[in-house]
Structures are given as structure tokens and as C-alpha cells.
Write a protein that holds these residues in place. Structure first.
Motif, PDB file in Angstrom:
ATOM      1  N   ARG A  14       0.834  -1.201   0.000  1.00  0.00           N
ATOM      2  CA  ARG A  14       0.000   0.000   0.000  1.00  0.00           C
ATOM      3  C   ARG A  14       0.878   1.264   0.000  1.00  0.00           C
ATOM      4  NH1 ARG A  14      -3.745   0.927   4.827  1.00  0.00           N
ATOM      5  NH2 ARG A  14      -3.206  -1.237   5.232  1.00  0.00           N
ATOM      6  N   ALA A  15       1.915   1.247   0.810  1.00  0.00           N
ATOM      7  CA  ALA A  15       2.801   2.414   0.890  1.00  0.00           C
ATOM      8  C   ALA A  15       3.509   2.658  -0.439  1.00  0.00           C
ATOM      9  CB  ALA A  15       3.822   2.217   1.998  1.00  0.00           C
ATOM     10  N   LEU A  16       3.970   1.580  -1.061  1.00  0.00           N
ATOM     11  CA  LEU A  16       4.655   1.732  -2.342  1.00  0.00           C
ATOM     12  C   LEU A  16       3.718   2.326  -3.385  1.00  0.00           C
ATOM     13  CD1 LEU A  16       6.777  -1.531  -2.604  1.00  0.00           C
ATOM     14  CD2 LEU A  16       7.657   0.788  -2.731  1.00  0.00           C
ATOM     15  N   GLU A  17       2.456   1.880  -3.346  1.00  0.00           N
ATOM     16  CA  GLU A  17       1.517   2.392  -4.345  1.00  0.00           C
ATOM     17  C   GLU A  17       1.172   3.857  -4.091  1.00  0.00           C
ATOM     18  OE1 GLU A  17      -1.539  -0.576  -4.624  1.00  0.00           O
ATOM     19  OE2 GLU A  17      -0.302  -1.765  -6.013  1.00  0.00           O
ATOM     20  N   TRP A  18       1.060   4.238  -2.823  1.00  0.00           N
ATOM     21  CA  TRP A  18       0.885   5.663  -2.511  1.00  0.00           C
ATOM     22  C   TRP A  18       2.036   6.469  -3.087  1.00  0.00           C
ATOM     23  CZ3 TRP A  18      -0.211   4.942   3.375  1.00  0.00           C
ATOM     24  CH2 TRP A  18      -1.594   4.839   3.577  1.00  0.00           C
ATOM     25  N   ALA A  19       3.229   5.891  -2.966  1.00  0.00           N
ATOM     26  CA  ALA A  19       4.415   6.617  -3.413  1.00  0.00           C
ATOM     27  C   ALA A  19       4.578   6.544  -4.926  1.00  0.00           C
ATOM     28  CB  ALA A  19       5.654   6.072  -2.707  1.00  0.00           C
ATOM     29  N   GLY A  20       3.625   5.919  -5.584  1.00  0.00           N
ATOM     30  CA  GLY A  20       3.632   5.929  -7.038  1.00  0.00           C
ATOM     31  C   GLY A  20       4.496   4.851  -7.668  1.00  0.00           C
ATOM     32  N   LEU A  21       4.851   3.828  -6.916  1.00  0.00           N
ATOM     33  CA  LEU A  21       5.619   2.732  -7.504  1.00  0.00           C
ATOM     34  C   LEU A  21       4.652   1.580  -7.761  1.00  0.00           C
ATOM     35  CD1 LEU A  21       8.859   2.875  -5.345  1.00  0.00           C
ATOM     36  CD2 LEU A  21       8.629   3.496  -7.734  1.00  0.00           C
ATOM     37  N   LYS A  22       4.166   1.537  -8.981  1.00  0.00           N
ATOM     38  CA  LYS A  22       3.175   0.516  -9.328  1.00  0.00           C
ATOM     39  C   LYS A  22       3.672  -0.282 -10.516  1.00  0.00           C
ATOM     40  CE  LYS A  22      -0.525   3.506  -7.984  1.00  0.00           C
ATOM     41  NZ  LYS A  22      -1.620   4.317  -8.410  1.00  0.00           N
ATOM     42  N   PRO A  23       3.440  -1.586 -10.602  1.00  0.00           N
ATOM     43  CA  PRO A  23       2.883  -2.395  -9.521  1.00  0.00           C
ATOM     44  C   PRO A  23       3.932  -2.642  -8.439  1.00  0.00           C
ATOM     45  CG  PRO A  23       3.368  -3.766 -11.434  1.00  0.00           C
ATOM     46  CD  PRO A  23       3.712  -2.359 -11.818  1.00  0.00           C
ATOM     47  N   ALA A  24       3.497  -2.536  -7.211  1.00  0.00           N
ATOM     48  CA  ALA A  24       4.424  -2.595  -6.079  1.00  0.00           C
ATOM     49  C   ALA A  24       5.196  -3.913  -6.041  1.00  0.00           C
ATOM     50  CB  ALA A  24       3.657  -2.393  -4.780  1.00  0.00           C
ATOM     51  N   GLN A  48      13.970   7.711  -4.256  1.00  0.00           N
ATOM     52  CA  GLN A  48      13.362   8.714  -3.390  1.00  0.00           C
ATOM     53  C   GLN A  48      11.905   8.347  -3.112  1.00  0.00           C
ATOM     54  OE1 GLN A  48      14.096  10.379  -1.030  1.00  0.00           O
ATOM     55  NE2 GLN A  48      14.890  12.328  -1.707  1.00  0.00           N
ATOM     56  N   ARG A  49      11.250   7.724  -4.077  1.00  0.00           N
ATOM     57  CA  ARG A  49       9.875   7.253  -3.832  1.00  0.00           C
ATOM     58  C   ARG A  49       9.866   6.164  -2.766  1.00  0.00           C
ATOM     59  NH1 ARG A  49       6.018   8.542  -7.881  1.00  0.00           N
ATOM     60  NH2 ARG A  49       6.967   9.691  -9.597  1.00  0.00           N
ATOM     61  N   VAL A  50      10.888   5.292  -2.821  1.00  0.00           N
ATOM     62  CA  VAL A  50      10.984   4.253  -1.791  1.00  0.00           C
ATOM     63  C   VAL A  50      11.164   4.915  -0.420  1.00  0.00           C
ATOM     64  CG1 VAL A  50      12.429   2.400  -0.876  1.00  0.00           C
ATOM     65  CG2 VAL A  50      11.852   2.449  -3.304  1.00  0.00           C
ATOM     66  N   ALA A  51      12.027   5.931  -0.369  1.00  0.00           N
ATOM     67  CA  ALA A  51      12.257   6.623   0.895  1.00  0.00           C
ATOM     68  C   ALA A  51      10.955   7.247   1.396  1.00  0.00           C
ATOM     69  CB  ALA A  51      13.321   7.690   0.716  1.00  0.00           C
ATOM     70  N   ILE A  52      10.180   7.797   0.469  1.00  0.00           N
ATOM     71  CA  ILE A  52       8.902   8.405   0.859  1.00  0.00           C
ATOM     72  C   ILE A  52       7.930   7.328   1.332  1.00  0.00           C
ATOM     73  CG2 ILE A  52       6.885   9.635  -0.034  1.00  0.00           C
ATOM     74  CD1 ILE A  52       8.817  11.297  -1.724  1.00  0.00           C
ATOM     75  N   ALA A  53       7.900   6.208   0.618  1.00  0.00           N
ATOM     76  CA  ALA A  53       7.040   5.105   1.041  1.00  0.00           C
ATOM     77  C   ALA A  53       7.413   4.663   2.456  1.00  0.00           C
ATOM     78  CB  ALA A  53       7.161   3.931   0.068  1.00  0.00           C
ATOM     79  N   ASP A 109       7.421  15.232 -10.076  1.00  0.00           N
ATOM     80  CA  ASP A 109       6.684  14.042  -9.640  1.00  0.00           C
ATOM     81  C   ASP A 109       6.739  13.887  -8.132  1.00  0.00           C
ATOM     82  OD1 ASP A 109       6.004  13.336 -12.178  1.00  0.00           O
ATOM     83  OD2 ASP A 109       7.762  12.067 -12.491  1.00  0.00           O
ATOM     84  N   ILE A 110       7.934  14.090  -7.585  1.00  0.00           N
ATOM     85  CA  ILE A 110       8.105  13.916  -6.140  1.00  0.00           C
ATOM     86  C   ILE A 110       7.330  15.003  -5.385  1.00  0.00           C
ATOM     87  CG2 ILE A 110       9.803  13.864  -4.269  1.00  0.00           C
ATOM     88  CD1 ILE A 110      10.043  11.448  -6.063  1.00  0.00           C
ATOM     89  N   LEU A 111       7.416  16.231  -5.877  1.00  0.00           N
ATOM     90  CA  LEU A 111       6.698  17.333  -5.228  1.00  0.00           C
ATOM     91  C   LEU A 111       5.188  17.108  -5.276  1.00  0.00           C
ATOM     92  CD1 LEU A 111       8.736  20.395  -6.518  1.00  0.00           C
ATOM     93  CD2 LEU A 111       8.876  19.298  -4.290  1.00  0.00           C
ATOM     94  N   ARG A 112       4.727  16.643  -6.437  1.00  0.00           N
ATOM     95  CA  ARG A 112       3.289  16.420  -6.592  1.00  0.00           C
ATOM     96  C   ARG A 112       2.828  15.329  -5.629  1.00  0.00           C
ATOM     97  NH1 ARG A 112       3.187  15.413 -11.845  1.00  0.00           N
ATOM     98  NH2 ARG A 112       3.344  17.588 -12.452  1.00  0.00           N
ATOM     99  N   LEU A 113       3.681  14.344  -5.479  1.00  0.00           N
ATOM    100  CA  LEU A 113       3.389  13.249  -4.553  1.00  0.00           C
ATOM    101  C   LEU A 113       3.164  13.783  -3.134  1.00  0.00           C
ATOM    102  CD1 LEU A 113       3.356  10.171  -4.229  1.00  0.00           C
ATOM    103  CD2 LEU A 113       5.812  10.273  -3.865  1.00  0.00           C
TER     104      LEU A 113
END
Lengths: 343, 321, 292
Positions: free
Chosen positions: A145-155, A172-177, A203-207
Motif C-alpha cells: 500500500r505504501a509503495l503504491e501511494w508513493a507511485g511505484l506501481k505495480p508494487a 526517493q519514492r521508496v524513501a517516501i514510502a 513528480d516527487i513534489l506532486r506526490l
């Protein structure tokens, strides 16, 4: 700062001093300890669902403020309230709960992920440390769920990879997740995009922005780049030598800033536009070392509008219009009456 | 007059995994007194272009084709010794991160005078005098000549590195990311300094950067580099306002404009291609939202579309034959 | 999903083997060591030998010839047989002593580097002491006090050789604890034990591993030295013990090279193999050179 109930974070007169490491001789001769005043008395509040930016140059103490609020560095003085309660860093139970609610995103996605762990272990670490999951399946579900929030799909594609197998943006998405997995109410993001290529910054800012809007998470966004702060935050505070010199609505801080330091910063911000009429206020010299903070207003040696008074007394942060505070003698009440703050 | 003319430059790196075509057919012209910006994402080949011009490529790099004319002579035809005579004296380079590469146990002044002694055969005394001149040129106090690098602040180190590049009065200075890692205020100081020096010393300049937004104040012309090729080149206003290549458009929109409307910046989906096996056709097509069948098959050529504005794109430029 | 985890680990191991294969020094070391390990395990089965089985008078110091490829020693025993059974003793002592040294060195190094401050100062002064004490006399004294059983030899070597490892590990732990992932671990509420076990240890481990192999070389040399000086366990004759007997019986002066040279060469070969391997692993695993 009147309705405390709405504040996620309230900071009062926060001070962080570091002892300077002393040479062998100085140690023996027991000279008095010299201190670096990294953070020298700041007040700040962050409301629920608000993004507040700290903008400043290197050595301004902005990162130390963020870490002190999270109790990652010890404060020398002042109070930090989280949802109206002051947390005692020595009380393990209180700290454990606080750590679950307040997270940090670090600057360098190459450094903040343990190179010897796979992604699922990195992201589930906060869950394991705080014993929040009981079964493997539950852990996996929350990581996904966290990975998908962070935009890494499919997790599922990322779970069993090592950080070095991912690109900078993905890391950086992983770090955010890893920060989102605990569903925190407050996040300190320390220069989260400065190490990334410009093409993926947005992308990161929008996240972060979406996360803030959808879940009501509050952010303290620490950056040296005023234009990024302006882009995503509700309020901006400019920090100079361990003090907030001006704070206000993000748009206001660019268009109607009153402190000469903020004004100068705005005037030199590079923009992808040729402005022939552009007037830059390029300050001379560099930010002084926080070991020797200038007397009076700490900005006075570089200030283009310096007056006699600035050398002697330190200006207080005062409200010049609702929600807009500045610490400058030029905008103290009787000066406003005479000249107006935006001379 | 054209001082530097690069024609169809190809620079490859032979590594274990294959041949990296870091620069693959780049052409541009630098006029006397002009300032050109080379801009692109990391790994697009912009630094390799600079290293090819000065022929300072690492051992695995080789110039596979093309010509580089400096005042009419093809630099690629010269032997090692002739190149060495031109390097620094005619064309000098401010390396990326050079400010952190100053020798920590050598006085800053001596490090600069070294260049004068080595390239101009100056005596120690006259070299020292020259260093003092250079210091005042880059606005460092003369009395700091015998300081060590750790006594310099970040901005001063960068000024010292610039002084080093100016030591032999070059006609072209190439700055590779000259302000990266500096604070905004210091960045503004350095850019202002470079501007002033260019005008006072009558130099031409090439600024290599990933930060498109700093070029407005420093450059006359901008070349946008993508995957080893120039995709668009034109005056800086043209690149900012009337760009026609989809990559340039995305790149410009990736930077916020605090004097304009507050809207989210653009991001570019995907990643720059692997330059061992670059995509066929237009190299940007896998990341381009306007890509057509033609883009996948035919490589667009750089075409003049008005003024000094060239673009390599099937959609925007008239790129039929 | 455990499979996927294993696959990830497998990828990593495969990558390691790939880069190891291209390392000539490492390959030579691995081959030499492989031969000796094979001998240590299967040698006594293929070539049975009893150190208590003395030969007859005509066998004493007999030169190489049919039936005894490497001649015989001063007691009329077969040198080749002694060599093969000595392999097992020498390697076992070297490896076991190294494990002790590694465990002690790693614990002290990680604790010292991670906690810093007073803990660090005390632990490191203690380490320095072990680093500067002349190890040979110390070992001799310890071996003399504890008696010369093989287990004592292992203990003595292990306890005198950890200081270098502790130093190296401490330096690495110091740099790793400043890395952001350690700060991140703190920010999510992890305690010291978690950070040391989960973050510091896995990251110092490659270095410990490379260092360990180098320590093995030293341990085998130490064992040889101790045995040569007569501190070895006579019931478990190692190469050093063979050298001791050869020296005692004056093999050098009567020209019985077959008695003296083989154990000497074996020690050299094994020490060299460990050193090669150690450098190769260091080259591949050292984070400073790893930079992907």
C-alpha cells in the motif's frame, strides 16, 4: 498562533547550540567552551494539513531546526509541542508514539536506504521496530500500500529489489514510502528533490502535495530553493543564521516580502525567462560562520538598507499584517508609519 | 566572426559493455564574444563535448569523427604538443567541482601561478604579479594570495578556480557546471562575475549546466542536448519562449517561475536512453507524447526554422526530405 | 514470496562470483586453498597415516624413493603422510583461531565505533595495548601457562590477533553510523541494538570477511611459529611441529631437505593463498572501491 488545537507542531523559542570540538591544548587549559548557535530562538507553528517551508542558504540552520523538532538532535532550549503536548525525549513510551506519528524524508536517496537491504525490508522496518504488524501477510500488504501511494506501481515489482537496482527518482519514492507506511501526521522533508534530475522533481513534489491534500498530513519542507518552496507550500519562513527573519503566506513572501534578505533572495532566483528589466540585489560576501554572529541584527553586515540602529539592537519578529511576520527595524511600527515597510 | 566551429562531432567511449555514443553528431558555432549554454539532463553528453574540444578525454574515450575548428584550424588534426599549446592559452576550462579539487597543502596563489609558469614560461615573480592581477579581476583581496584553500569560503574557491582558467588570457572559457553546489546568492555573484569578465576580457564562453534557468542572465544562445545530440539551438529568448522541440518544452516547464503564475512544474516521464543502444529514429520518441510512426523510424535532422533557430523534430520543424 | 527474497540474494551472490572470476589473484588463491582443504578433509582417508607408528632403523631419514615419495623423518615415519595429516591440524587451528579473533574484533570494533565517546576511548586503548604488545613473547608465555594443548593454542592465537580487525571495523562503523540510513532508523524509533544488528553489522561484514581471511594467514603462521618453538601439541603434529622435529634432529645439517622443505613450502603456499584471497575479497567487497 491562537488556536493551538489545530496546530500539529508548535515551537517556542527553540535553541540548538553545538559545542565546538576543542583542540587538545584548549581542553587541557580548560578554556571556556565555544558554542555554535545553529538555531538561536525560533517560533514556528504548523497547522494540520499545512505545508510550511524553511528557506535558507547552507549554514542557516534550517536542517537543524527540522531535526530538533523531530528530537533527532537535542535542543538546548525552548519548547516543542506536538498536538498541544510537549514530549519528553527521555520518556521512551512517549517517544515511541511520537516517532510513529512524525517522520523524516532525507535529502539523499542514495544514502538514506541501507544498500544491503531489499525494498520490502526497508519499508517494513518502521512497522517491525514498532511491532505494529503481526503476520508476514499483513506486513506485505502495508508495504504494498505504501509503495503504491508513493507511485511505484505495480508494487510487487519492487519488493525484492535492492536500492542500487533502482533509479534516483525511484529510490526517493521508496524513501517516501518508508515514511508513509506508518501513516504519520507530520513529515519533515529535508531537501527531498535537490539530488534528483530536474525532469523528475515535479513528480516527487506532486506526490507530497497530493498526500498532504488527501490525508491531511502536515509537512515541514526544508529547501534552499525559494521557487520550490513557493510552488508547493502554504507558508514560507526565511531563515538566516539560525533565526527566522520573515514568515508569511507563500505567495506573499515572493511578491510582497519586506525583509531585505528575503527580498534579495527573491530578486536573484533564476527563472526560465529573460527579464531585461530585472533588478537583482546581489548581496556581497557570504553568510558568516555561526560561531561569530554579528551584533544587533545578524543580517546587518550584508544588508543593503542598513541603519545605525541595526548594529545595536536585534529586531523582534513582529506582525506587519495578519499572518505576515518580519524581524527588521525597517518594518518596526514607527517606521511603518513614516515610510511604509515596502520601501 | 566564428571563433569555434564544431562539425558533426562524434565522441565514443569504449567500455566493457560496448561502445557508448556519448556525443553522436553534434554541430554548433560559437561567435567571437558570444556566450553559449549547453543544457541537458545528467548523462546527455554535455561535459563530453567540452572534453572533446579541449581533448582531455579519459583513455577509454575517443573522437570517432567530425571537425573542431578554432580560428580556422582543425584542432583534431593537431598533434599532442600543438594541442597542449592551445589548451589553457586559447581555450581554458573550469572543471565541474574544481573548487573542491584544489590542492589542500598548496597556497592558492601558487596553484594559480603554476599555470602561468607552465604555459607562458613566466618567472616566479612575474607569475606572482599576474596572480595579483587575476585576484583583483575575480574580486578576491590581494592579501589572500598566500592563503591555503581551507581558508577560502566556497564562493572564493570558485573565484580562484575561475582566476586559474583566466591565467593565460584565453579566448574561450568553458565553464562546466560553474555554479552547481553553490548557494543562490553566491551563484548570482559568480554568474555576474562571469558576465563581467566576458565583456571586459573580450572572451567567448560556453556554459555547461543542467539548470536551464540560470542561462537567461548569462548566455546569448542555448543548445539543448539530449542523448548525445543537439535537439534545439537558438537565442536564449527563443529557447525560453518559442521553443518548438517537445523536450525543450518539458525542460523549460520543469523550472518554476516565481514571477509568473504558480503552477506545478512539468516532469518528463521515463529515463534518458542507454547510449550503447540508443533508440532508433528520434532518440526522444520513447518519452515524447507526440511521437508518431515516423519518429520511431526516421532520425530527424537539425533544421533551420528561422533566425538562428534550429530544431531536430519531425513534428515542429519542416523535416521532410 | 520467500522465493523472491532468495532470488534477490542469489542475484547478489552471482554478481559477486562474476567479479571474483575476473580477479586472477583471487582465483589462484582459491585454487591453492581448495587443494589444501580437499587434502585436509579427504587426505587421511586416501592416504592413511599414524603419527605413533615409528619406522625401523633403516627408515630413519631415508631419502625419497619408491614406496615413500617424500622420504621419511628422524623417527622413520613417512613425510608425505605427516604432511597430509598436518594439513588438517594447521588449517583447523588457523580457521578456528580466526573465528575467535573475528568475533572479538567485530564486537569490540562495532561497539567502539557506534557508541563513540568514553566507550570508544576505553575500548580503543585496550585494543592499542593488544596491538603494541609483542605478540610472540605473549603467546609463548600464555602457551606456557595454559599448557600446550591444541585448544589452548587456538585460544592464544585467537585472543592475540583480534586488535587489527577491531581497528578496521571501528573505522568502518564510524563512517556507517554517519550515513543517513542510520539516522533514518533512529527517526523511526529504532534502538541501538536494532541499529547495530540491522544496519552497522551487515555493512561492516564484507570488510570483516576480507580481513578475516588475512588474519587466517597470520594465524597459520603463528601456529607454525609456536609449534616450531616447541609449544605445539605433540599429539596433533602440524606442519610447524614437523619443522620443529626436522630442526631438532638436524635435518638441515645432514642434508635431509625432504624432511625440511615440504612442510615449509606448504606453510608458504597456504599463507600466500589466504593473502591472495584476502586482497581479492577486499578489492571486491571494500565499500570504498565498490562504488557502482
Amino acid at each position: 498562533m491562537n488556536n493551538i488545537a489545530n496546530d500539529i507542531i508548535e515551537v517556542k523559542d527553540l535553541k540548538v547550540y553545538f559545542d565546538m570540538s576543542r583542540g587538545f591544548l584548549e581542553e587541557i587549559l580548560a578554556k571556556e567552551k565555544r558554542q555554535v548557535k545553529a538555531v538561536d530562538g525560533i517560533d514556528l507553528n504548523i497547522k494540520k494539513g499545512e505545508i510550511v517551508s524553511l528557506v535558507g542558504e547552507s549554514g542557516s540552520g534550517k536542517t537543524t531546526i527540522g531535526k530538533a523538532i523531530l528530537h533527532l538532535v537535542e535542543k538546548t532550549g525552548g519548547n516543542i509541542f506536538f498536538k498541544g503536548e510537549e514530549i519528553d525525549p527521555k520518556n521512551n513510551k512517549e517517544m515511541r508514539l511520537f516517532r510513529q506519528k512524525a517522520q523524516m524524508i532525507f535529502q539523499d536517496p542514495y544514502q538514506s536506504l541501507n544498500p544491503r537491504d531489499i525494498i520490502i525490508d526497508i519499508i517494513s522496518e518502521p512497522l517491525e521496530v514498532n511491532k505494529l504488524v503481526k503476520t508476514e501477510a499483513e506486513k506485505r500488504e502495508r508495504v504494498v500500500r505504501a509503495l503504491e501511494w508513493a507511485g511505484l506501481k505495480p508494487a510487487e515489482d519492487y519488493l525484492y529489489r535492492y536500492p542500487h537496482e533502482l533509479s534516483g527518482g525511484q529510490r526517493q519514492r521508496v524513501a517516501i514510502a518508508g515514511a508513509l507506511v506508518l501513516e504519520p501526521e507530520f513529515i519533515v522533508a529535508d531537501e527531498p528533490v535537490s539530488m534528483l534530475d530536474v525532469s523528475i522533481r515535479a513528480d516527487i513534489l506532486r506526490l507530497m502535495l497530493n498526500q498532504c491534500r488527501q490525508k491531511g498530513t502536515s509537512y515541514l519542507f526544508i529547501t534552499h530553493d525559494l521557487s520550490l518552496a513557493w510552488l508547493i507550500s502554504d507558508r514560507i519562513a526565511t531563515v538566516y543564521l539560525g533565526k527566522i527573519v520573515e514568515i508569511g503566506d507563500a505567495r506573499l513572501m515572493v511578491g510582497k516580502s519586506v525583509h531585505p534578505y528575503t527580498k534579495a533572495l527573491v530578486s536573484v532566483m533564476p527563472v526560465p525567462k529573460v527579464r531585461k528589466d530585472r533588478k537583482m540585489t546581489i548581496l556581497e560576501g557570504e553568510t558568516p560562520n555561526p560561531i561569530n554572529i554579528p551584533s544587533g541584527c545578524r543580517f546587518h553586515p550584508r544588508c543593503p538598507n542598513v541603519m545605525g540602529k541595526c548594529r545595536e539592537s536585534e529586531p523582534e519578529l513582529i506582525e506587519i499584517e495578519p499572518g505576515h511576520f518580519a524581524a527588521c527595524h525597517l518594518c518596526s511600527p514607527h517606521n511603518i508609519n513614516k515610510k511604509g515597510p515596502r520601501s | 566572426m566564428d571563433i569555434l566551429k564544431v562539425r558533426d562531432l562524434k565522441t565514443y567511449f569504449k567500455i566493457k559493455a560496448g561502445t557508448v555514443k556519448a556525443v553522436d553528431g553534434v554541430s554548433f558555432t560559437l561567435k567571437e564574444g558570444e556566450s553559449l549554454g549547453l543544457v541537458g539532463e545528467s548523462g546527455c553528453g554535455k561535459t563530453t563535448i567540452a572534453l572533446s574540444i579541449t581533448q582531455l578525454l579519459p583513455p577509454e574515450g575517443l573522437i570517432a569523427g567530425g571537425e573542431i575548428y578554432f580560428e580556422g584550424t582543425n584542432l583534431l588534426k593537431l598533434n599532442e604538443e600543438e594541442i597542449r599549446a592551445k589548451r589553457w592559452k586559447d581555450i581554458s576550462i573550469i572543471f565541474q567541482g574544481a573548487m573542491n579539487a584544489l590542492n589542500p597543502v598548496m597556497r592558492v596563489g601558487d596553484q594559480i601561478s603554476e599555470a602561468c609558469v607552465y604555459h607562458e614560461g613566466m618567472s616566479y615573480d612575474s607569475a606572482r604579479k599576474r596572480v595579483k592581477e587575476l585576484f583583483s579581476l575575480v574580486e578576491i583581496d590581494e592579501s589572500r594570495i598566500d592563503d591555503y584553500p581551507h581558508e577560502f569560503s566556497g564562493g572564493m574557491k570558485q573565484r580562484a578556480v575561475i582566476a586559474m582558467a583566466l591565467a593565460c588570457g584565453p579566448k574561450i572559457v568553458i565553464g562546466d557546471e560553474p555554479t552547481t553546489a553553490l548557494d543562490v546568492m553566491i551563484q548570482a555573484q559568480i554568474l555576474q562575475l562571469l558576465n563581467r569578465l566576458r565583456k571586459e576580457m573580450d572572451m567567448s564562453m560556453i556554459i555547461i549546466t543542467h539548470d536551464l534557468s540560470i542561462l537567461g542572465e548569462t548566455c546569448d544562445k542555448v543548445a539543448v542536448v539530449y542523448a548525445g545530440k543537439i535537439v534545439e539551438i537558438g537565442e536564449v529568448e527563443t529557447i525560453y519562449e518559442e521553443h518548438t522541440h517537445p523536450y525543450t518544452e518539458k525542460l523549460v516547464k520543469a523550472f518554476p517561475n516565481i514571477f509568473g503564475k504558480r503552477e506545478m512544474t512539468a516532469s518528463i516521464p521515463g529515463m534518458p536512453p542507454n547510449l550503447i543502444n540508443p533508440p532508433a529514429g528520434c532518440r526522444f520518441h520513447p518519452r515524447c507524447e507526440h511521437a508518431t510512426e515516423k519518429c520511431r523510424l526516421v532520425e530527424p535532422k537539425l533544421k533551420l526554422i528561422g533566425g538562428e533557430h534550429y530544431v531536430a523534430c519531425h513534428l515542429r520543424g519542416d523535416n521532410d526530405e | 514470496m520467500e522465493n523472491a527474497k532468495k532470488a534477490a540474494r542469489k542475484r547478489k551472490i552471482r554478481k559477486f562470483i562474476e567479479s571474483f572470476k575476473t580477479n586472477k589473484m583471487g582465483m589462484i588463491g582459491a585454487i591453492i586453498l581448495g587443494i589444501f582443504i580437499f587434502l585436509a578433509i579427504f587426505g587421511p582417508i586416501i592416504y592413511p597415516y599414524d603419527p605413533m607408528q615409528f619406522g625401523t632403523a633403516k627408515d630413519v631419514m631415508a631419502p625419497p624413493g619408491p614406496g615413500r615419495i617424500l622420504g621419511s623423518d628422524d623417527m622413520g615415519r613417512d613425510v608425505l603422510g605427516g604432511l597430509i595429516s598436518g594439513t588438517r591440524i594447521s588449517l583447523a587451528v588457523g580457521i578456528l583461531a580466526t573465528i575467535i579473533s573475528m568475533v572479538v574484533g567485530t564486537i569490540i570494533g562495532v561497539a567502539s565505533g557506534y557508541y563513540g565517546g568514553r566507550t570508544d576511548a576505553i575500548l580503543m586503548r585496550f585494543t592499542d595495548m593488544f596491538l603494541v604488545i609483542p605478540w610472540l613473547p605473549l603467546m609463548l608465555v600464555l602457551a606456557a601457562i595454559l599448557g600446550s594443548s591444541i585448544w589452548n593454542i587456538i585460544l592464544v592465537i585467537g585472543l592475540t590477533s583480534w586488535a587489527g580487525t577491531a581497528r578496521v571495523v571501528r573505522a568502518q562503523a564510524l563512517s556507517i553510523k554517519e550515513r543517513q540510513f542510520v539516522e533514518r532508523a533512529k527517526s523511526i524509533g529504532a534502538d541501538d541494538r536494532h541499529i547495530m544488528v540491522k544496519h552497522i553489522l551487515p555493512n561492516v561484514f564484507p570488510l570483516v570477511f576480507a580481513n578475516t581471511i588475512l588474519v587466517s594467514a597470520v594465524a597459520i603462521l603463528s601456529e607454525t611459529t609456536l609449534s616450531f618453538l616447541g609449544m605445539g601439541d605433540p599429539t596433533h603434529p602440524s606442519w610447524g611441529m614437523m619443522l620443529h622435529f626436522a630442526f631438532e634432529s638436524g635435518a638441515a645439517s645432514v642434508g635431509a631437505f625432504w624432511f625440511l622443505l615440504p612442510p615449509g613450502l606448504c606453510v608458504v603456499a597456504v599463507v600466500l593463498a589466504f593473502t591472495f584471497l584476502g586482497y581479492a575479497f577486499d578489492e571486491i567487497l571494500n565499500p570504498k572501491l565498490e562504488r557502482r
